[in-house]
Structures are given as C-alpha cells and as structure tokens.
Design an enzyme around this catalytic site. Structure first.
Site, PDB file in Angstrom:
ATOM      1  N   ASP A 128       0.851  -1.405   0.125  1.00 39.38           N
ATOM      2  CA  ASP A 128      -0.256   0.061   0.280  1.00 39.38           C
ATOM      3  C   ASP A 128       0.850   1.317  -0.375  1.00 39.38           C
ATOM      4  O   ASP A 128       0.459   2.266  -0.776  1.00 39.38           O
ATOM      5  CB  ASP A 128      -0.711   0.021   1.005  1.00 39.38           C
ATOM      6  CG  ASP A 128      -1.619  -1.311   0.905  1.00 39.38           C
ATOM      7  OD1 ASP A 128      -1.782  -2.164   0.334  1.00 39.38           O
ATOM      8  OD2 ASP A 128      -2.670  -1.656   2.617  1.00 39.38           O
ATOM      9  N   ASP A 206      -2.945   5.027  -2.988  1.00 48.04           N
ATOM     10  CA  ASP A 206      -2.522   3.880  -2.595  1.00 48.04           C
ATOM     11  C   ASP A 206      -1.553   3.020  -3.487  1.00 48.04           C
ATOM     12  O   ASP A 206      -1.874   2.842  -5.150  1.00 48.04           O
ATOM     13  CB  ASP A 206      -3.279   3.399  -2.558  1.00 48.04           C
ATOM     14  CG  ASP A 206      -4.045   3.437  -0.390  1.00 48.04           C
ATOM     15  OD1 ASP A 206      -2.622   4.404  -0.027  1.00 48.04           O
ATOM     16  OD2 ASP A 206      -4.396   2.644   0.191  1.00 48.04           O
ATOM     17  N   HIS A 255      -8.397  -0.515  -3.656  1.00 47.98           N
ATOM     18  CA  HIS A 255      -7.362  -1.085  -3.832  1.00 47.98           C
ATOM     19  C   HIS A 255      -7.877  -2.557  -5.091  1.00 47.98           C
ATOM     20  O   HIS A 255      -8.780  -2.949  -5.313  1.00 47.98           O
ATOM     21  CB  HIS A 255      -6.959  -2.424  -2.738  1.00 47.98           C
ATOM     22  CG  HIS A 255      -5.939  -1.575  -1.838  1.00 47.98           C
ATOM     23  ND1 HIS A 255      -6.222  -1.545  -0.293  1.00 47.98           N
ATOM     24  CD2 HIS A 255      -5.645   0.116  -1.822  1.00 47.98           C
ATOM     25  CE1 HIS A 255      -5.488  -1.151   0.016  1.00 47.98           C
ATOM     26  NE2 HIS A 255      -5.306   0.781  -0.424  1.00 47.98           N
ATOM     27  N   ASP A 257      -6.446  -5.511  -6.703  1.00 47.28           N
ATOM     28  CA  ASP A 257      -6.398  -6.031  -6.527  1.00 47.28           C
ATOM     29  C   ASP A 257      -6.859  -7.664  -6.037  1.00 47.28           C
ATOM     30  O   ASP A 257      -6.466  -8.877  -5.708  1.00 47.28           O
ATOM     31  CB  ASP A 257      -4.453  -6.711  -5.966  1.00 47.28           C
ATOM     32  CG  ASP A 257      -4.098  -6.132  -4.611  1.00 47.28           C
ATOM     33  OD1 ASP A 257      -5.348  -5.329  -4.106  1.00 47.28           O
ATOM     34  OD2 ASP A 257      -3.357  -5.961  -4.029  1.00 47.28           O
TER      35      ASP A 257
END
Length: 378
Positions: A128, A206, A255, A257
């Site tokens: 991050d 991030d 995020h 992922d």
C-alpha cells in the site's frame, strides 16, 4: 593498430563477467520472484476514527470502530494471523525467495500535522505505502491519516536498497485537510452510480491501486486513489510507461488487487462482480480474461465481522514465477480454477490476515523479480 575496448563479456580470461544483480528490479506481477518484503503485525492498532476508515466498512462496523479506535488488536485476532504469516514466510524461503521485514512499530503512538492528529494502524501491507517500478521505490501519498508515516517503518530497508543503487522517490506528502474529503459522501446503494470519498484537492494514491505489466500499468480510481494521484504517477513515469484505468463497479472501491490482477503475459484475473469485461481497456484485446470463481464462504464468524477487505480476497494471490501461484488454501474454487487455467497453485494459509488488510498480494512487496522491462501490448 586499433585495440578493441574491453567489455563485461570480453575479459582477459575469456570468462563472461557477471554484473551484480540490481537490489531493486521488478517490472510486472509474474517474473520469477527473488526478493520480497513481508509486512508485520506487531503493534497493530485499530485506526483512529476517520471517514477514510468508516467508508470502507459496513455502517455497524463503522460505529464499532469508533469505540475501539486506538486500542491494540486483540490476541484472538493477532495470534492465528502471526502463525499463518510465519508459515507463509517459511514457504517463500523454501521457494528460494529472500524475505525482508520492516521495523516493528508501536502504532498506538499519536502523530500529527498542523491540521490534525491520529494514531497509527499497522505495517501489515507494504503493497500500500510503497510502489516498485523497475529499479525505483516510490513512497505513496496515502489518504489515510492513520497511515501517514507508515512508510517510515520501511526506511531502513529503503536506505539499504538506495545505497546499493536503487532509485528512491517520495510523492508529495498530502495535507489531508477536510478539503480532500467529500462532506456529502454516502456509500452508494447497490446498482447506483459509484461515488468516491476523496476529492481532487491534491494527489493521493495507495500503491495497491496499481498493478504492473511491463511498460503498462493498470490503475483504479477508488476511495483512497484520486485522478490527481493517477495523473501524478503518469507524469512522474513519463512516456516510457502507460497507465490504463480499470472501471470498478464496487460500491466502496479500494485496491485493485481484488478486482483485476495480471497473472502472466496474456492472462488477467478479473472480479465478475466489480468488472464489466466488455468495458476493459482495448489494449487487453487478445488477452485471456480469467473470471474469478465465487469465493468459498468464510468458516469463522469472527473473520466475517473483522475483515477489512470483503469476500474477494480469494483473488489476492501472489505469482511466484508465471506458473506457480500462492493462493489461500481455504478457497478451493480458486485453486481448482488456477489449475484449469494452466497454473500450478501453491496452497497456503493466510485467511486470518484479513482483519489487518489483505492476503498474499497485499502482505508482500516484490522488490526483485528476474526479468527485463518489456512491452506486452501494441
């Protein structure tokens, strides 16, 4: 008479000289993994109450978060996660991967700027606060007050990499004043238009909202990454790289992922709940779009109510070498799917890491992968 200049491959002894491997070199998500940073759980603290925290959890959990803010995580959560983390590190080392760790930190300590103060959170997810692009480590301008100085716990490692030749950049430190956060933000209703907590007051992002595929990166606008942040990175990297935006239908995007993850040249894993495959960037035409299977239900009620990342952590896998993929043992559907897609899944336990922000991909930062910078798209 001219004399040929000496070169690394033309030595007096006739033996090819090998230059030392660069300390930092990682261009994508799949080249053979040689060195990785793995996060820590020591000192983890429930973060101070702030919209950036509460917008990513259910309403009832946001109210609870206000009651526990600043308290250390209980042993009932920490101990099983530590046991799994230790076994994960043993697995990485057995695969020939060098593992490095950040400094332990007591995150209950308060930190401040002239505009606000906060306690910390954890340094469980190096993915991050740090972004590796080639031989460069970039400290990211995170939108979380509780994570403002998180990258400092990695400074000893970063300075070591820098002394050995890596490049080191820190993006502009954000002010994180009220102007960055939308006062009228509410979590969107299911099926409604996606809204974002962060405004375009200043660049924030991030690192986990970006994934790499050589000269091309894929990014996600989210509650912690704004378009100014994406544009800052685009200009910083320059014309040698391209950044493509992935549209997410997640009501609380944070995020990439657990939404979109390249696994190998020509293969990308996508979340069918968050991604409309018909609206993927055109550069992906010709790639195999692998649809993630529905995650297996969590067996532990405590995990269901404390996870910060939702059910799609089944996608949060770590590619070892383009063939072997470390994935959560509990998510048997994902393990079987990886086999069907031609990968060799390596089952491992890290389910109890979820309350600290992630799984295998989140908990690691691949510092060195064996491979050169390439273009995988026209």
């Amino acid at each position: 008479m001219s004399v040929p200049m000496s070169s690394p491959s033309n030595t007096a002894a006739g033996v090819t000289a090998r230059l030392p491997a660069p300390p930092v070199c990682s261009h994508n998500e799949w080249d053979p993994l040689e060195e990785v940073v793995v996060g820590r759980l020591e000192g983890a603290t429930f973060p101070s109450r702030h919209p950036i925290v509460t917008c990513n959890v259910p309403t009832w959990a946001g109210r609870l978060q206000g009651l526990v803010a600043g308290l250390p995580y209980p042993r009932a959560l920490v101990e099983p996660a530590l046991e799994e983390l230790d076994r994960f590190i043993v697995l990485l080392r057995s695969l020939g991967v060098t593992v490095r760790r950040p400094d332990p930190v007591e995150h209950r300590r308060r930190h401040a700027t002239p505009d606000w103060s906060s306690r910390g959170f954890a340094n469980s997810c190096p993915r991050d606060s740090l972004l590796v692009i080639g031989d460069e480590i970039i400290e990211t301008p995170m939108a979380w007050p509780c994570r403002y100085y998180e990258a400092f716990s990695y400074r000893a490692l970063i300075k070591d990499y820098f002394r050995r030749g890596a490049r080191w950049t820190a993006a502009p430190k954000p002010q994180l004043t009220d102007d960055l956060f939308d006062d009228d933000y509410r979590i969107p209703r299911a099926g409604g238009p996606v809204r974002y907590l962060t405004t375009e007051f200043e660049p924030v992002f991030d690192a986990a909202d970006f994934v790499r595929a050589g000269r091309d990166l894929f990014a996600q606008r989210s509650n912690v990454t704004n378009r100014m942040g994406i544009e800052w990175l685009r200009r910083h990297l320059g014309p040698g790289h391209r950044i493509h935006e992935i549209e997410s239908r997640c009501r609380t995007p944070m995020h990439i992922d657990t939404t979109f993850l390249p696994l190998a040249p020509g293969k990308v894993l996508v979340n069918p709940e968050y991604v409309d495959v018909d609206r993927l960037p055109a550069v992906l035409d010709g790639w195999d779009v692998l649809i993630a299977p529905e995650p297996d239900p969590l067996p532990d009620r405590l995990l269901k109510i404390t996870s910060l990342c939702g059910k799609w952590l089944s996608m949060n896998v770590l590619v070892v070498d383009g063939h072997r993929v470390i994935a959560e043992r509990h998510h048997t559907g994902m393990l079987r799917a990886l086999e069907r897609w031609g990968f060799d899944p390596v089952p491992c336990d890290l389910m109890h890491y979820a309350p600290f922000g992630g799984s295998f991909h989140c908990a690691t930062l691949d510092v060195r992968r064996r491979g050169a910078l390439e273009s995988y798209f026209p």
